[in-house]
Design a protein around this motif. Structure first.
Motif, PDB file in Angstrom:
ATOM      1  N   LEU A   1     -10.601 -10.608  -4.418  1.00  0.00           N
ATOM      2  CA  LEU A   1      -9.196 -10.188  -4.450  1.00  0.00           C
ATOM      3  C   LEU A   1      -9.082  -8.703  -4.202  1.00  0.00           C
TER       4      LEU A   1
ATOM      5  N   SER B   1      -9.713   3.391  -1.672  1.00  0.00           N
ATOM      6  CA  SER B   1      -9.276   2.827  -0.398  1.00  0.00           C
ATOM      7  C   SER B   1      -8.404   3.794   0.367  1.00  0.00           C
ATOM      8  N   GLN B   2      -7.668   4.667  -0.334  1.00  0.00           N
ATOM      9  CA  GLN B   2      -6.749   5.551   0.361  1.00  0.00           C
ATOM     10  C   GLN B   2      -7.406   6.845   0.808  1.00  0.00           C
ATOM     11  N   ASN B   3      -8.616   7.121   0.392  1.00  0.00           N
ATOM     12  CA  ASN B   3      -9.213   8.397   0.738  1.00  0.00           C
ATOM     13  C   ASN B   3     -10.452   8.283   1.602  1.00  0.00           C
TER      14      ASN B   3
ATOM     15  N   SER C   1      -6.258  -0.093   5.986  1.00  0.00           N
ATOM     16  CA  SER C   1      -5.509  -0.221   7.233  1.00  0.00           C
ATOM     17  C   SER C   1      -4.307   0.709   7.212  1.00  0.00           C
ATOM     18  N   GLY C   2      -3.651   0.855   6.028  1.00  0.00           N
ATOM     19  CA  GLY C   2      -2.548   1.816   5.946  1.00  0.00           C
ATOM     20  C   GLY C   2      -3.017   3.223   6.252  1.00  0.00           C
TER      21      GLY C   2
ATOM     22  N   LEU D   1      -7.380  -6.162  -1.166  1.00  0.00           N
ATOM     23  CA  LEU D   1      -6.538  -5.001  -1.416  1.00  0.00           C
ATOM     24  C   LEU D   1      -7.113  -3.762  -0.762  1.00  0.00           C
TER      25      LEU D   1
ATOM     26  N   SER E   1      -6.320  -3.691   2.871  1.00  0.00           N
ATOM     27  CA  SER E   1      -4.956  -3.331   3.242  1.00  0.00           C
ATOM     28  C   SER E   1      -4.726  -1.840   3.017  1.00  0.00           C
ATOM     29  N   GLY E   2      -5.346  -1.278   1.975  1.00  0.00           N
ATOM     30  CA  GLY E   2      -5.225   0.160   1.780  1.00  0.00           C
ATOM     31  C   GLY E   2      -5.848   0.929   2.927  1.00  0.00           C
TER      32      GLY E   2
ATOM     33  N   ASN F   1      -9.642   1.646  -7.359  1.00  0.00           N
ATOM     34  CA  ASN F   1      -9.519   0.966  -6.070  1.00  0.00           C
ATOM     35  C   ASN F   1      -8.564   1.698  -5.166  1.00  0.00           C
ATOM     36  N   MET F   2      -7.416   2.142  -5.746  1.00  0.00           N
ATOM     37  CA  MET F   2      -6.432   2.817  -4.923  1.00  0.00           C
ATOM     38  C   MET F   2      -7.010   4.112  -4.364  1.00  0.00           C
TER      39      MET F   2
ATOM     40  N   PHE G   1      -7.452  -0.669 -11.095  1.00  0.00           N
ATOM     41  CA  PHE G   1      -6.521  -0.384 -10.015  1.00  0.00           C
ATOM     42  C   PHE G   1      -6.625   1.060  -9.535  1.00  0.00           C
ATOM     43  N   ARG G   2      -6.719   1.974 -10.476  1.00  0.00           N
ATOM     44  CA  ARG G   2      -6.694   3.396 -10.093  1.00  0.00           C
ATOM     45  C   ARG G   2      -7.856   3.719  -9.166  1.00  0.00           C
TER      46      ARG G   2
ATOM     47  N   SER H   1      -3.998   3.620  10.026  1.00  0.00           N
ATOM     48  CA  SER H   1      -2.891   3.701  10.978  1.00  0.00           C
ATOM     49  C   SER H   1      -2.193   5.041  10.862  1.00  0.00           C
ATOM     50  N   PHE H   2      -2.077   5.595   9.627  1.00  0.00           N
ATOM     51  CA  PHE H   2      -1.456   6.910   9.508  1.00  0.00           C
ATOM     52  C   PHE H   2      -2.286   7.985  10.184  1.00  0.00           C
TER      53      PHE H   2
END
Lengths: 211, 187
Positions: A166, A148-150, A176-177, A170, A173-174, A144-145, A141-142, A180-181
């Motif tokens: 799966l 995807s967020q960076n 896209s967040g 995820l 979706s990360g 992936n997060m 998870f770490r 959009s920001f």
């Protein structure tokens, strides 16, 4: 942010599958090694390796998941399914050691989904399989997060290719967040752009009409 | 939720302006907007302040927290502590972006302020990711986070909820409901 005109059906929860979910349908195509416990007369054409018109008892075949699930019975008269390699003891220790190293896409693109479905066939190792699935997810998870967020405006194929289906959802979706920001911060959120639906319909573009 | 929606909610915050026109008290459904006299400061919502500024009818006074020294203090405090610090304003990110885009001539040292606010934002988002990761790794059931703003929550919301859904699915493998084990529904 673009909103879709329809929402695809999500894959099912846990051991259940959603009948209408495309992910679940594709998942059920995965082949499992199985051993027949009784004879299937006149179905020899399914087993390409022999020329026998019937399938005798005790043949080892590869059957897709949807067929195995349908034929499996608690009294085990018909079929007995073996675990694919990825869920066995050897690979489980690899996953427990370091989940981040493994290429989950190569291990079958539906690692988590197939693992959840395998719990239907009562194996003695069911609880360990369930726990390994959960721990692998948590371990990855770490990373992936963070990825995807960076990863903004970069080629993400190197990051995505080792992910299971799966995890790919995820990741999307990360992303896209994040996108959009960033687009809001740049001020693109208040710019009016043509909707994707209209562009695809191709009747409203003024350049086309002027030609 | 879009960032644009969060920005819309942020525009309800009040900010001080100095108008250069005069107008009697305006009675709106959301509240009253006090009488405007040239040269006298008055509190208005941000949406009105930006509109007046674009029509060159006012001058915006930067809020008390939008000051280089105060923001530097906040940034250093944020970096030292592990928990989330009280935030200058519940919509500091949106207000910074809006005010610095439309009224940067009224705000001294606008670029430095932009950099400082971005630093504070980055620190807080990093802390948020760290706590989300520890939440999932230890498979907790509840978490309480003080002093988070809506914008920060919004950036992580969809990813975090989706991954919690996945964890729920994987967890429910271990407790199959009694009647579903061994029976397959015929569709």
């Amino acid at each position: 942010m673009d909103t879709q005109s329809y929402l695809p059906v999500q894959p099912g929860v846990g051991m259940e599958e959603n009948f209408l979910s495309l992910d679940d349908i594709l998942l059920s195509q995965e082949r499992l090694p199985a051993r027949t416990e009784c004879a299937f007369p006149r179905l020899g054409f399914l087993e390409k390796s022999t020329d026998n018109p019937d399938i005798v008892e005790g043949t080892k075949m590869e059957l897709p998941l949807w067929l195995s699930k349908g034929l499996y019975d608690r009294k085990r008269r018909v079929l007995s399914v073996e675990l694919p390699k990825v869920y066995r003891e050897g690979w489980r220790t690899v996953f427990n050691a370091d989940p981040n190293v493994v290429d989950l896409h190569k291990m079958g693109p539906y690692y988590y989904g197939l693992g959840s479905q395998m719990l239907h066939f009562d194996c003695p190792e069911n609880t360990e399989i369930g726990q390994t699935l959960l721990q692998t997810f948590i371990g990855r998870f770490r990373r992936n997060m963070d990825s995807s967020q960076n990863a903004y405006n970069e080629d993400t194929s190197a990051l995505v290719e080792r992910l299971d289906t799966l995890e790919k959802a995820l990741f999307r979706s990360g992303q896209s967040g994040l996108n959009s920001f960033q687009s809001w911060e740049k001020g693109q959120a208040s710019q009016i752009t043509a909707s994707a639906l209209v562009l695809n319909y191709r009747k409203r573009k003024i350049t086309d009409m002027q030609q | 939720m879009d960032p644009a929606e969060v920005e819309f909610l942020a525009e309800k915050e009040t900010v001080k302006i100095i108008p250069n026109f005069s107008l009697d008290k305006v009675y709106l459904i959301g509240g009253d907007l006090g009488p405007f006299n040239p040269g006298l400061p008055v509190d208005v919502p941000v949406w009105l302040a930006l509109n007046l500024k674009q029509r060159q009818k006012c001058r915006i006074v930067p809020p008390a927290w939008m000051d280089v020294d105060k923001l530097e203090e906040m940034r250093d405090l944020e970096r030292k502590e592990d928990a989330f610090m009280p935030v200058p304003s519940p919509h500091y990110m949106e207000l910074t972006k809006l005010l610095l885009n439309y009224a940067s001539d009224n705000i001294p040292k606008a670029d430095e302020i932009r950099t400082l606010v971005k630093d504070i934002w980055d620190t807080r988002v990093a802390k948020l990711r760290l706590s989300a990761d520890s939440f999932i790794t230890q498979a907790e059931a509840h978490a309480k986070l003080d002093n988070l703003t809506l914008m920060e929550i919004n950036t992580i919301r969809s990813f975090f909820l989706d991954s919690l859904n996945c964890m729920y699915k994987l967890r429910s493998n271990m407790q199959p409901s009694g009647d579903s084990k061994g029976h397959f529904n015929d569709y």
